[in-house]
Design an enzyme around this catalytic site. Structure first.
Site, PDB file in Angstrom:
ATOM      1  N   LYS A 174      -4.747 -11.008   4.920  1.00 53.90           N
ATOM      2  CA  LYS A 174      -4.943  -9.472   5.253  1.00 53.90           C
ATOM      3  C   LYS A 174      -4.304  -8.848   3.837  1.00 53.90           C
ATOM      4  O   LYS A 174      -3.317  -9.527   3.246  1.00 53.90           O
ATOM      5  CB  LYS A 174      -4.040  -8.916   6.205  1.00 53.90           C
ATOM      6  CG  LYS A 174      -4.040  -7.424   6.417  1.00 53.90           C
ATOM      7  CD  LYS A 174      -3.176  -7.049   7.600  1.00 53.90           C
ATOM      8  CE  LYS A 174      -3.184  -5.435   7.992  1.00 53.90           C
ATOM      9  NZ  LYS A 174      -2.258  -5.190   9.102  1.00 53.90           N
TER      10      LYS A 174
ATOM     11  N   SER B 197      -4.792  -2.150  12.444  1.00 55.99           N
ATOM     12  CA  SER B 197      -5.082  -2.166  11.017  1.00 55.99           C
ATOM     13  C   SER B 197      -5.688  -3.548  10.388  1.00 55.99           C
ATOM     14  O   SER B 197      -6.274  -3.551   9.363  1.00 55.99           O
ATOM     15  CB  SER B 197      -3.834  -1.612  10.265  1.00 55.99           C
ATOM     16  OG  SER B 197      -3.101  -2.862  10.448  1.00 55.99           O
TER      17      SER B 197
ATOM     18  N   SER C  83      -1.220  -4.219  15.384  1.00 53.48           N
ATOM     19  CA  SER C  83      -2.665  -4.469  14.334  1.00 53.48           C
ATOM     20  C   SER C  83      -2.825  -5.965  14.281  1.00 53.48           C
ATOM     21  O   SER C  83      -4.036  -6.093  13.749  1.00 53.48           O
ATOM     22  CB  SER C  83      -1.877  -3.858  12.705  1.00 53.48           C
ATOM     23  OG  SER C  83      -2.128  -2.678  12.945  1.00 53.48           O
TER      24      SER C  83
HETATM   25  N1  GLN Z   1      -2.165   1.654  15.030  1.00 52.66           N
HETATM   26  C1  GLN Z   1      -0.746   1.842  14.532  1.00 52.66           C
HETATM   27  C2  GLN Z   1      -0.507   2.651  13.724  1.00 52.66           C
HETATM   28  O1  GLN Z   1      -1.329   3.299  13.044  1.00 52.66           O
HETATM   29  C3  GLN Z   1      -0.025   0.427  14.344  1.00 52.66           C
HETATM   30  C4  GLN Z   1      -0.533  -0.252  13.141  1.00 52.66           C
HETATM   31  C5  GLN Z   1       0.075  -1.522  12.660  1.00 52.66           C
HETATM   32  O2  GLN Z   1       0.274  -2.238  13.680  1.00 52.66           O
HETATM   33  N2  GLN Z   1      -0.071  -1.754  11.475  1.00 52.66           N
HETATM   34  O3  GLN Z   1       0.621   2.855  13.002  1.00 52.66           O
END
Ligand code: GLN
Length: 508
Positions: free
Chosen positions: A77, A152, A176
């Protein structure tokens, strides 16, 4: 022998050791599949770097000095900094940025022998639930390219599902790893907070950020997690000072008829708790306040829980109070931490700098206006607000108190059950664009992943079938602190008796 790109990490590692194929051959296969960048999954590819790593791995295999995963490809990532590939965190702010060092997780996986295929698209600074917040364009879901892959870590999930990589790293701040794994029909685990080093992970919300593997099976995740975790006390002040483990040690091979029992205890049946306001389990129980899940998700999860009963587990409804407050709590805490973490992007030390400006303050302002996308700006503003004098007590402090109640609630629950199970997300993957201009709709979809993040608990997602629209559904499993090995075994047992993790998108 299966097609190389269809083999699991475990199979690839074994095949390389037996010299059935070489690391270079394998790397070439994946590089060829990555050509044209399907699903917009990758942000940086450099075949020379990948092939050089593969050549070095082949040499180690020949010399007898191979690491446990020598020659197996992985993609990272783009939140992990890397020396040999650019690191953007999905943001214009870090366009073309090159780190002088590798993140600890990246370094450890390389030390275990893994060959890097490049960097994967993600939401800007890991903020998002759909991968639509990337400055480099959305990623598409290999199961249906009109849909989002989740976020994400959307590039990571899409790449593994489309067989562009046998495994990927992800990061999970509020879901994410689990949510994109669920939406793309793969397996992913977020370990206990502090297990994996945050050194070299571009920081979003430091008290929540945690790295983990995304692959096709629990067995693969166990192998990858063993290679990437472990104390890093000098470089990450929240790194846990507990010896690393072989997370595959509890995996029962081959499939066993033994009923699922508690690990290392009296041999009594394993108890799986289903939070009563997450999903109706027992007839008539708490159904009034249930649950917001789509029927497709509910049916797939209930079927999976029945499969666990067949394996000998006892599934029961449990209360898990306060978790419905996770959304406001999380979006206050993560915004507060993000506003502080992202203050380093000021155009001075690294990253983007505005071309024209009148004075220093103007330079900061223009740099940040140009470099950050809308969602990142939104969170910086919310974060600055909730931390400011007069609002700190009303918002930030309250959120921290409820965060503690949520964590305590899990400990009460773990007195009644060994593992908690439920949905990963209320629905399957939605259409691209459907929620793109509606931040709150995105936040609401995180309802089931945020609680374990706020508590710092290990948790994972495993595929449990396709909903009525033919889209994957993920089951979430949450364990108590440091219980990753039991969690992985539980997932593995399910995968030994079911086929869901073997399903793949049409044409892949
Ligand atoms: N969807 C969550 C956010 O927007 C989690 C994102 C993540 O885990 N990096 O913050």
């Amino acid at each position: 022998m299966a097609d190389l790109h269809d083999m699991t990490v475990a199979e690839l590692a074994a095949g390389l050791k037996q010299r059935d194929f070489s690391a270079v051959e394998l790397a070439k296969r994946f590089l060829a599949r990555m050509g044209g960048n399907p699903h917009n999954a990758f942000l940086d590819i450099d075949s020379e770097v990948t092939l050089a790593q593969a050549t070095a791995s082949d040499q180690k295999i020949a010399d007898g000095t191979a690491g446990p995963l020598e020659g197996v490809p992985i993609a990272h990532k783009d939140i992990f900094v890397t020396r040999e590939f650019a690191t953007t965190a999905g943001s214009h702010m870090l366009k073309n940025y090159r780190s002088p060092f590798d993140a600890t997780v990246v370094q450890r996986l390389r030390e275990a022998g893994m060959v890097s295929l490049g960097k994967l698209n993600c939401d800007e600074f890991a903020m998002g639930s759909a991968n639509e917040n990337s400055a480099y364009g959305a990623v598409t879901n290999p199961w249906d390219t009109t849909r989002i892959p989740g976020g994400s870590s959307g590039g990571s999930a899409a790449a593994v599902a489309a067989r562009l990589a046998p495994a990927a790293t992800g990061t999970d701040t509020g879901g994410s790893i689990r949510q994109p794994a669920a939406f793309c029909g793969i397996t992913g685990i977020k370990p206990t907070y502090g297990r994996a080093s945050r050194y070299g992970m571009v920081a979003f919300a430091s008290s929540l950020d945690q790295a983990g593997p995304m692959a096709r099976s629990a067995e693969d995740c166990a192998l990858l997690l063993s290679a990437m975790c472990g104390p890093d006390l000098d470089r990450d002040s929240t790194s846990l000072n507990v010896a690393n483990e072989d997370f595959s040690r509890l995996l029962v091979l081959p499939a066993s008829d033994k009923p699922l029992a508690k690990a290392g205890k009296d041999g009594s049946a394993l108890r799986i708790g289903v939070p009563d306001h997450w999903l109706a389990w027992e007839e008539g129980h708490a159904s009034a306040q249930v649950d917001g899940c789509s029927p497709a998700v509910r049916v797939a999860i209930q079927n999976a829980l029945h499969a666990y009963e067949q394996l000998g587990a006892v599934v029961q409804s449990i209360p898990l109070p306060h978790t419905q407050l996770s959304i406001p709590v999380y979006y206050i805490v993560c915004a507060a931490e993000a506003s502080s973490n992202l203050s380093r992007f000021d155009g001075v030390k690294f990253g983007h700098r505005a071309k024209e400006f009148s004075d220093l303050a103007d330079m900061y302002q223009r740099t940040r206006s140009e470099g950050f996308g809308d969602e990142v700006k939104r969170r910086i503003m919310i974060g600055s607000y909730v931390l400011s004098h007069g609002y700190y007590d009303a918002y930030y402090l309250q959120a921290q108190k409820i965060r503690r109640l949520i964590a305590d609630g899990f400990q009460t629950a773990f007195a009644q059950c060994d593992v908690i199970a439920g949905p990963v997300a209320p629905t399957t993957a939605w259409k691209l664009g459907d929620k793109a201009n509606d931040p709150v709709a995105n936040y609401l979809a995180d309802i089931f992943t945020l609680p374990a993040s706020l508590a710092g608990l290990p948790c994972m997602s495993i595929p449990v079938g396709l909903g009525d629209t033919g889209l994957p559904v993920g089951l979430q499993l949450i364990g108590n602190y440091l219980q990753e090995a039991s969690l992985l075994n539980l997932a593995h047992r399910f995968q030994q008796v079911t086929q869901h993790h073997l399903a793949k998108p049409e044409g892949v």
